[in-house]
Design a protein around this motif. Structure first.
Motif, PDB file in Angstrom:
ATOM      1  N   UNK A  84      10.412   8.835  -7.432  1.00  0.00           N
ATOM      2  CA  UNK A  84      11.042   9.172  -6.166  1.00  0.00           C
ATOM      3  C   UNK A  84      11.089   7.948  -5.265  1.00  0.00           C
ATOM      4  N   UNK A  85      12.107   7.920  -4.422  1.00  0.00           N
ATOM      5  CA  UNK A  85      12.176   6.872  -3.416  1.00  0.00           C
ATOM      6  C   UNK A  85      11.118   7.155  -2.361  1.00  0.00           C
ATOM      7  N   UNK A  86      10.354   6.137  -1.950  1.00  0.00           N
ATOM      8  CA  UNK A  86       9.319   6.353  -0.942  1.00  0.00           C
ATOM      9  C   UNK A  86       9.883   7.059   0.296  1.00  0.00           C
ATOM     10  N   UNK A  87       9.167   8.096   0.719  1.00  0.00           N
ATOM     11  CA  UNK A  87       9.589   8.872   1.873  1.00  0.00           C
ATOM     12  C   UNK A  87      10.413  10.094   1.534  1.00  0.00           C
ATOM     13  N   UNK A  88      10.840  10.223   0.265  1.00  0.00           N
ATOM     14  CA  UNK A  88      11.630  11.377  -0.150  1.00  0.00           C
ATOM     15  C   UNK A  88      10.746  12.431  -0.818  1.00  0.00           C
ATOM     16  N   UNK A  89      10.963  13.701  -0.480  1.00  0.00           N
ATOM     17  CA  UNK A  89      10.235  14.788  -1.121  1.00  0.00           C
ATOM     18  C   UNK A  89       8.734  14.643  -0.978  1.00  0.00           C
ATOM     19  N   UNK A  90       8.052  14.761  -2.108  1.00  0.00           N
ATOM     20  CA  UNK A  90       6.589  14.694  -2.102  1.00  0.00           C
ATOM     21  C   UNK A  90       6.056  13.276  -2.052  1.00  0.00           C
TER      22      UNK A  90
ATOM     23  N   UNK B 174       5.017   9.571  -0.838  1.00  0.00           N
ATOM     24  CA  UNK B 174       4.607   8.932   0.397  1.00  0.00           C
ATOM     25  C   UNK B 174       5.504   7.757   0.723  1.00  0.00           C
ATOM     26  N   UNK B 175       5.082   6.922   1.628  1.00  0.00           N
ATOM     27  CA  UNK B 175       5.845   5.731   2.007  1.00  0.00           C
ATOM     28  C   UNK B 175       5.087   4.489   1.575  1.00  0.00           C
ATOM     29  N   UNK B 176       5.765   3.365   1.588  1.00  0.00           N
ATOM     30  CA  UNK B 176       5.131   2.102   1.246  1.00  0.00           C
ATOM     31  C   UNK B 176       4.922   1.271   2.501  1.00  0.00           C
TER      32      UNK B 176
ATOM     33  N   UNK C  68       0.847  -1.188   0.000  1.00  0.00           N
ATOM     34  CA  UNK C  68       0.000   0.000   0.000  1.00  0.00           C
ATOM     35  C   UNK C  68       0.885   1.240   0.000  1.00  0.00           C
ATOM     36  N   UNK C  69       0.378   2.307  -0.582  1.00  0.00           N
ATOM     37  CA  UNK C  69       1.096   3.581  -0.607  1.00  0.00           C
ATOM     38  C   UNK C  69       0.434   4.519   0.391  1.00  0.00           C
ATOM     39  N   UNK C  70       1.212   5.003   1.344  1.00  0.00           N
ATOM     40  CA  UNK C  70       0.709   5.986   2.303  1.00  0.00           C
ATOM     41  C   UNK C  70       1.069   7.380   1.813  1.00  0.00           C
ATOM     42  N   UNK C  71       0.069   8.122   1.360  1.00  0.00           N
ATOM     43  CA  UNK C  71       0.342   9.464   0.871  1.00  0.00           C
ATOM     44  C   UNK C  71       0.373   9.524  -0.638  1.00  0.00           C
TER      45      UNK C  71
END
Length: 508
Positions: free
Chosen positions: A450-456, A458-460, A85-88
């Motif tokens: 983008x790598x998850x958690x970087x910049x705009x 979200x995280x995985x 799942x993608x958070x954000x």
């Protein structure tokens, strides 16, 4: 407005409400679909003709269905490791084909499972894309952060086994100070022995056996020597047919160690003799020992004590701490670095094979973080090592930063892929396709990976899925409103029809 215009306007109202009804029905049908984005119906009025005086000729309404792509759904834990799942903000990148030769799409439907070949594919048949990582954790073929074509299908069958040799070890012991005094008879030769396993270059398990032997005074009443011989025996070296753990052909280290007996550093290493033939010692310790030896209040250390005689007898004893020509009868092995506290030995030495270097941290001078000689029992105080034996892939999981982690049966883990999230300036401009995926379009803007958690981005979340963003209560309310609006438009049409019929009857 004429009755005919009323008919035309209400007919457009019927069509618009029917369009909204189709969106509502699709939302309700997909209320349990993973990653589904709700369809929202927007109405706009139609005007045939207007004037500056404010009068206009109305032509009804029309409806447009828009997908609420940017509206996120609730993330729910599933317990299945390959669910993502993608958070954000952001989308997972997928491809229509397993060889990544098809069209790249964006999706938030992360219910992935391995196919017959180990490729992670979701329920819609789209293959998860990522950056493949080597054993060192670096990308195997990095084509650039914003290059979608540089991604490849995540495959968990190409990592089946794993093993890594031990490349460093940290072993600390406490040696009992009382054992370096006069004793008759001396302690058993194998009183201070420890065995520690390590992994060789093929992932096999080998054993290093540490044997500490104290140097004891030759006569009763002599002061403690505070001196030990450290020998290390390697099960993978020397005569492999020999069952004797302490076979001299298996010895890979033999050094002398002397400890502080007084002062702030009492119990820590003060001097070491290694195979370089040089006395390595702390300057203050060397001064103290030389002074004490000259006064006859401390035993003279002549190189590495011979463990066969507990160091009581050495070849041509020397009273010069700088004289290293006459060492004990046993071969001196191992190189010590006083700056890092590392003793480097060669393991796996046999036949014509020279083996490989294994650095073992035993501690620096004047430090309690290492081998010590304190009053108390003999014991291992710390054993740390890297490396792993043969292991099979047991599970695959996804971290918050998008790394796909493989865990093996030997307890080791490493990253095998790195997921990237696709971020768009206008996500709502993406073009929806079947399977809850979206084509990249000009209306959405240029994609950024983008790598998850970087910049705009979200995280995985591994072992989780994003549920549909549909609220059933809202949809049922909209259904009732749509039904009433449709009925109202139908009523207008019936009324206009009756009016036109009345007007027709006036001519008769």
């Amino acid at each position: 407005m004429t009755a005919i215009n009323a008919l035309r306007t209400s007919t457009s109202g019927l069509n618009a409400q029917a369009t909204k009804l189709s969106g509502i029905s699709n939302n309700i049908a997909n209320s349990s679909t993973v990653g589904y984005k709700r369809v929202d119906t927007q109405f706009e009025s139609l005007v045939l003709e207007g004037s500056s005086s404010g009068s206009y000729s109305m032509a009804g309404t029309q409806a447009n269905n828009r997908v609420e792509i940017s509206k996120v759904g609730q993330v729910q834990y599933t317990g299945t490791d390959t669910d993502i799942a993608v958070n954000g903000t952001g989308f997972l990148v997928v491809n229509e084909t397993s060889d990544s030769d098809g069209k790249y799409l964006a999706t938030r439907a992360g219910s992935f499972r391995p196919d017959a070949y180990g490729n992670l594919v979701n329920s819609a048949g789209y293959y998860l894309q990522g950056v493949k990582l080597g054993a060192d954790g670096e990308p195997v073929d990095n084509a650039g952060d914003n290059n979608v074509e540089g991604l490849t299908t995540v495959n968990i069958n190409n990592i089946s086994v794993a093993s890594a040799p031990t490349t460093e070890m940290r072993t600390w012991f406490n040696l009992p100070k009382t054992e370096t005094g006069y004793a008759n008879p001396p302690p058993d030769a194998d009183s201070f022995v420890s065995s520690i396993d390590y992994y060789d270059l093929t992932g096999g398990t080998q054993t290093l056996t540490y044997r500490f032997t104290p140097r004891i005074p030759e006569e009763d009443g002599a002061s403690d020597t505070n001196t030990w011989t450290l020998e290390i025996f390697d099960s993978a070296s020397g005569d492999l047919s020999s069952t004797d753990t302490f076979d001299t052909t298996k010895r890979v280290a033999a050094i002398g160690m002397q400890f502080w007996s007084t002062g702030d550093y009492a119990g820590t290493i003060g001097a070491i003799w290694d195979e370089s033939g040089a006395l390595l010692a702390d300057a203050d310790f060397l001064t103290q020992q030389t002074t004490m030896a000259a006064a006859g209040s401390a035993p003279v250390l002549s190189g590495v004590p011979n463990p066969a005689t507990y160091g009581a007898t050495a070849a041509s004893p020397s009273t010069d701490y700088g004289d290293t020509d006459n060492l004990a009868a046993a071969s001196v092995l191992g190189t010590y670095d006083s700056e890092t506290g590392v003793l480097t030995v060669k393991v796996g030495v046999q036949g014509g094979y020279e083996g490989y270097d294994l650095p073992i941290t035993i501690g620096t001078f004047n430090s309690f973080e290492g081998i010590t000689q304190l009053t108390g029992s003999y014991q291992e105080t710390k054993v740390e090592k890297d490396g792993s034996g043969f292991g099979l892939l047991e599970r695959v999981s996804v971290e918050e930063d998008g790394q796909v982690i493989a865990t093996f049966s030997n307890g080791k883990s490493r990253a095998i892929y790195e997921l990237k999230l696709a971020v768009f300036p206008n996500a709502n401009g993406l073009n929806p396709v079947s399977g809850d995926a979206y084509e990249m379009s000009l209306a959405a803007g240029a994609v950024r990976l983008l790598q998850p958690g970087d910049g705009a981005a979200g995280t995985t979340s591994g072992a989780s899925l994003e549920s549909s963003n549909v609220d059933i209560g809202t949809e049922l309310t909209n259904l009732i409103e749509t039904q009433r609006a449709y009925s109202s438009n139908a009523s207008v049409i019936r009324t206009a029809d009756q009016m036109m019929e009345e007007a027709t009857n006036l001519k008769r």
